[in-house]
Motif scaffolding. Sequence first.
Motif, short mmCIF file in Angstrom:
data_model
loop_
_atom_site.label_atom_id
_atom_site.label_comp_id
_atom_site.label_asym_id
_atom_site.label_seq_id
_atom_site.Cartn_x
_atom_site.Cartn_y
_atom_site.Cartn_z
N GLN A 161 -5.83 0.87 -14.49
CA GLN A 161 -5.67 0.29 -15.82
C GLN A 161 -4.62 -0.82 -15.85
OE1 GLN A 161 -5.41 3.76 -15.38
NE2 GLN A 161 -7.57 4.07 -15.86
N GLY A 162 -4.00 -1.11 -14.69
CA GLY A 162 -3.04 -2.19 -14.59
C GLY A 162 -1.62 -1.79 -14.98
N LYS A 163 -1.35 -0.48 -15.07
CA LYS A 163 -0.02 -0.02 -15.39
C LYS A 163 0.74 0.29 -14.11
CE LYS A 163 -1.50 1.71 -19.77
NZ LYS A 163 -1.41 2.74 -20.78
N LEU A 164 2.06 0.41 -14.21
CA LEU A 164 2.90 0.72 -13.05
C LEU A 164 3.36 2.17 -13.09
CD1 LEU A 164 5.16 -2.45 -12.95
CD2 LEU A 164 3.19 -1.94 -11.51
N ILE A 165 3.33 2.82 -11.93
CA ILE A 165 3.83 4.20 -11.78
C ILE A 165 4.79 4.21 -10.61
CG2 ILE A 165 3.21 6.57 -11.20
CD1 ILE A 165 0.58 6.19 -12.57
N LEU A 166 5.96 4.82 -10.83
CA LEU A 166 6.98 4.97 -9.79
C LEU A 166 7.07 6.42 -9.41
CD1 LEU A 166 9.24 3.59 -8.13
CD2 LEU A 166 10.78 4.15 -10.03
N ASN A 167 6.86 6.75 -8.14
CA ASN A 167 6.96 8.12 -7.62
C ASN A 167 8.00 8.18 -6.53
OD1 ASN A 167 4.78 9.26 -9.12
ND2 ASN A 167 3.36 8.31 -7.69
N LYS A 168 8.66 9.34 -6.45
CA LYS A 168 9.63 9.56 -5.38
C LYS A 168 8.93 10.26 -4.24
CE LYS A 168 14.18 11.23 -4.34
NZ LYS A 168 15.39 11.84 -4.82
N ALA A 205 16.50 7.10 -0.21
CA ALA A 205 15.24 7.74 -0.63
C ALA A 205 14.15 6.67 -0.75
CB ALA A 205 15.41 8.45 -1.97
N LEU A 206 12.92 7.06 -0.43
CA LEU A 206 11.80 6.14 -0.52
C LEU A 206 11.02 6.41 -1.80
CD1 LEU A 206 10.08 3.90 0.74
CD2 LEU A 206 8.74 5.69 1.86
N TYR A 207 10.82 5.38 -2.58
CA TYR A 207 10.02 5.46 -3.80
C TYR A 207 8.77 4.62 -3.61
CZ TYR A 207 14.16 7.31 -6.11
OH TYR A 207 15.23 8.09 -6.47
N ARG A 208 7.67 5.00 -4.26
CA ARG A 208 6.43 4.24 -4.21
C ARG A 208 6.12 3.71 -5.59
NH1 ARG A 208 2.19 7.99 -1.14
NH2 ARG A 208 1.82 8.41 -3.32
N LEU A 209 5.92 2.41 -5.69
CA LEU A 209 5.54 1.77 -6.95
C LEU A 209 4.08 1.37 -6.83
CD1 LEU A 209 6.53 0.74 -9.72
CD2 LEU A 209 7.11 -1.42 -8.60
N LYS A 210 3.25 1.87 -7.74
CA LYS A 210 1.80 1.66 -7.66
C LYS A 210 1.30 0.98 -8.92
CE LYS A 210 1.21 6.14 -5.50
NZ LYS A 210 0.51 7.43 -5.62
N ILE A 211 0.24 0.18 -8.76
CA ILE A 211 -0.50 -0.38 -9.89
C ILE A 211 -1.74 0.49 -10.08
CG2 ILE A 211 -1.73 -2.37 -10.82
CD1 ILE A 211 -0.05 -4.15 -9.01
N THR A 212 -1.92 1.03 -11.28
CA THR A 212 -3.08 1.89 -11.55
C THR A 212 -4.32 1.03 -11.81
OG1 THR A 212 -2.75 1.93 -13.94
CG2 THR A 212 -1.56 3.58 -12.64
#
Length: 68
Positions: free
Chosen positions: A61-68, A52-59
């Motif tokens: 505000q400098g926080k991290l979000i992990l989406n599938k 599965a491919l997950y996307r890790l993003k920096i917002t």
Amino acid sequence: MNTHNPNDFRYRARRSDDAQMRYERLPMAVRTLSSNMLFQGEHEIGIEHHGALYRLKITRQGKLILNK
């Protein structure tokens, strides 16, 4: 900017003599990577995990979000 200490995540459960569960600091090997090293100037990376491919993003505000 986060001010956490990576050692805060190093707790392990241990049963004491009176059969109660306690948490205490025990040395555990936790591999720590810098987000700067992972992202290398980008704001989003892909992580493949068990097909599965997950996307890790920096917002913004400098926080991290992990989406599938």
